[in-house]
Scaffold this motif. Sequence first.
Motif, PDB file in Angstrom:
ATOM      1  N   ALA A  28       0.834  -1.202   0.000  1.00  0.00           N
ATOM      2  CA  ALA A  28       0.000   0.000   0.000  1.00  0.00           C
ATOM      3  C   ALA A  28       0.870   1.253   0.000  1.00  0.00           C
ATOM      4  N   VAL A  29       1.964   1.235   0.750  1.00  0.00           N
ATOM      5  CA  VAL A  29       2.872   2.381   0.779  1.00  0.00           C
ATOM      6  C   VAL A  29       3.517   2.588  -0.587  1.00  0.00           C
ATOM      7  N   VAL A  30       3.972   1.513  -1.208  1.00  0.00           N
ATOM      8  CA  VAL A  30       4.561   1.621  -2.550  1.00  0.00           C
ATOM      9  C   VAL A  30       3.540   2.177  -3.529  1.00  0.00           C
ATOM     10  N   LEU A  31       2.313   1.674  -3.474  1.00  0.00           N
ATOM     11  CA  LEU A  31       1.281   2.128  -4.394  1.00  0.00           C
ATOM     12  C   LEU A  31       0.971   3.604  -4.200  1.00  0.00           C
ATOM     13  N   THR A  32       0.891   4.048  -2.963  1.00  0.00           N
ATOM     14  CA  THR A  32       0.671   5.471  -2.705  1.00  0.00           C
ATOM     15  C   THR A  32       1.790   6.314  -3.289  1.00  0.00           C
ATOM     16  N   ARG A  33       3.014   5.854  -3.128  1.00  0.00           N
ATOM     17  CA  ARG A  33       4.154   6.639  -3.602  1.00  0.00           C
ATOM     18  C   ARG A  33       4.263   6.665  -5.122  1.00  0.00           C
ATOM     19  N   GLU A  34       3.708   5.653  -5.807  1.00  0.00           N
ATOM     20  CA  GLU A  34       3.853   5.646  -7.267  1.00  0.00           C
ATOM     21  C   GLU A  34       2.645   6.211  -7.998  1.00  0.00           C
ATOM     22  N   ASN A  35       1.432   6.132  -7.390  1.00  0.00           N
ATOM     23  CA  ASN A  35       0.296   6.678  -8.149  1.00  0.00           C
ATOM     24  C   ASN A  35      -0.411   7.834  -7.459  1.00  0.00           C
ATOM     25  N   GLY A  36       0.013   8.215  -6.256  1.00  0.00           N
ATOM     26  CA  GLY A  36      -0.476   9.436  -5.636  1.00  0.00           C
ATOM     27  C   GLY A  36      -1.682   9.285  -4.740  1.00  0.00           C
ATOM     28  N   THR A  37      -2.371   8.157  -4.798  1.00  0.00           N
ATOM     29  CA  THR A  37      -3.583   7.956  -3.997  1.00  0.00           C
ATOM     30  C   THR A  37      -3.246   7.937  -2.511  1.00  0.00           C
ATOM     31  N   VAL A  38      -4.095   8.545  -1.693  1.00  0.00           N
ATOM     32  CA  VAL A  38      -3.826   8.600  -0.259  1.00  0.00           C
ATOM     33  C   VAL A  38      -3.808   7.189   0.330  1.00  0.00           C
ATOM     34  N   LEU A  39      -3.012   7.015   1.366  1.00  0.00           N
ATOM     35  CA  LEU A  39      -2.736   5.693   1.928  1.00  0.00           C
ATOM     36  C   LEU A  39      -3.985   4.929   2.375  1.00  0.00           C
ATOM     37  N   PRO A  40      -4.972   5.562   3.014  1.00  0.00           N
ATOM     38  CA  PRO A  40      -6.169   4.782   3.376  1.00  0.00           C
ATOM     39  C   PRO A  40      -6.837   4.127   2.171  1.00  0.00           C
ATOM     40  N   ASN A  41      -6.809   4.805   1.027  1.00  0.00           N
ATOM     41  CA  ASN A  41      -7.426   4.235  -0.171  1.00  0.00           C
ATOM     42  C   ASN A  41      -6.600   3.092  -0.744  1.00  0.00           C
ATOM     43  N   THR A  42      -5.269   3.211  -0.730  1.00  0.00           N
ATOM     44  CA  THR A  42      -4.462   2.113  -1.263  1.00  0.00           C
ATOM     45  C   THR A  42      -4.530   0.895  -0.349  1.00  0.00           C
ATOM     46  N   ARG A  43      -4.646   1.127   0.959  1.00  0.00           N
ATOM     47  CA  ARG A  43      -4.859  -0.010   1.856  1.00  0.00           C
ATOM     48  C   ARG A  43      -6.149  -0.736   1.495  1.00  0.00           C
ATOM     49  N   ARG A  44      -7.210   0.032   1.295  1.00  0.00           N
ATOM     50  CA  ARG A  44      -8.489  -0.593   0.930  1.00  0.00           C
ATOM     51  C   ARG A  44      -8.371  -1.320  -0.397  1.00  0.00           C
ATOM     52  N   GLU A  45      -7.597  -0.748  -1.328  1.00  0.00           N
ATOM     53  CA  GLU A  45      -7.432  -1.410  -2.619  1.00  0.00           C
ATOM     54  C   GLU A  45      -6.766  -2.769  -2.469  1.00  0.00           C
TER      55      GLU A  45
END
Length: 506
Positions: free
Chosen positions: A104-121
């Motif tokens: 989730a942290v990697v995804l937030t850093r590469e596509n900009g989405t806030v961390l709560p949303n990438t965790r849910r993803e």
Amino acid sequence: MGSTSDVTVRVRQGAVAPLGTSLVGTYAGGEAWTAGAGSLEVRDPGRLDEVVGVVSTATVDDVDVVVEIARRAQAGWRARPVEERAALLTRAADDLQREHEDLAVVLTRENGTVLPNTRRELLGASGVLRTAAGWGQDLLGAGSVFEDSWGWVRVERRPLGVVACIVPWNAPVVLAAQKIGPALVAGNAVIVKPSPFAPLAVSLALRRIASLLPPGVLNVVHGDHDVGAALVANREVRKVSFTGGGPAAKVIMKSAADTLTRIHFELGGNDPAIVLDDADLERTADQISAQAFQRAGQVCYAVKRVYVPRALVTDFSEAMLDRVGSISIGHGLDPEATMGPVNNRPQLDRIRAIHSRLAETGADVRMTGRVLNPDRWDEGYYLRPAVVVDADPRDPLVQEEQFGPILPIVGYDTEEQAIEMANATEYGLGSSVWGSDHERAEAVASRIEAGLAFVNHHTALSPLGQKHVPFGGIKQSGIGWENSPSGLGEYLEFHSTLIPWPEAAR
């Protein structure tokens, strides 16, 4: 799974990732390759001076090798009982759920989405895989047998073979899961090509899943349009599943025609929300504002235009501006941020061009939101959310998909006019209707030309919807379906055997 920033790969030659970043490349036959056509850096869209990872891109010749690896692996995978395939997919789902935080942290850093949303993803992707495993066990097996006085017939569903999945950057992990889950449990081998704009987290997740499967069953390739074109054109690829934009889909469709390769497209949306005159404006504004601006508006089925009774446009606009004004714009890892940057420079330029054009037309554009770090604003692709009050229904902002943090509010005079305007675009992915009289709202929703219609919400599918509702669009919004048993059917073909009784055959 350990930290995704120090994943061990077998380096043949070529790309080297700087310390503290992820290195990904082709993954095929259970091995990671970092040699290929070249490499590309993935930068944080909120901190452009930071390299999140390095991607080793494949050559066109690499694509053919990977397809052959997948073809050979598919025969053994197909021969395994569906219960065994489902069990391995469930194990992968459990692993992804347990180890989702680093990704989730990697995804937030590469596509900009806030961390709560990438965790849910990431958690949502785990649920998608688990649900697909359940479909396989419920729907696949020995087939159906029918008989009469003539003889008997057996109807089976069989896997297609090698499936290519091309996934976008806005929600890459869950969108990949929606493809690979049903494709794998059906008995296909899969090759995934991620977007160069967000290739890291999805590649790391897929590699983790692939390590639990027989080598060659799940593979990953990276590259530009040439790599994608080679994947689509390969005659051993039996189906291409693509999520992205219409122009790219048309190119894929033309190429697939040469080999009569099956296609599945989940494309753009321009989802209308119709607010009826009996709607609770405060509650409706709460939900629409939250949904329309999540991921900075970069969601295929986000609310992208709102139709409101003309007499209520001012009241509803004020309610929306109050909510949107509370959005905090900042880096996705900032715990105060509720909206991150847009993903890439073309996205930024596109939305800025919309703002400039609207200014020239005299449209009532209200940019709002709270900027968390104004001194670092120019270090990323940041935009403030905007609401366009009493927008012209003929404006391109209303007629076309904006895919960014700007939302038009359009006034209407009659319910019939609202339905007509909602249907007057080439899109047909999602839609929603808002009102206190549920029967009336449902009746309006049934008349909207879209694959999905929500009543008094416009959010991700519930567990019930995930299990039973085919996700996809009509018109220019797609071909085929994901989720539900219909999504599993996209990766199967029929095989029927007809046998007469001995006496009937004489």
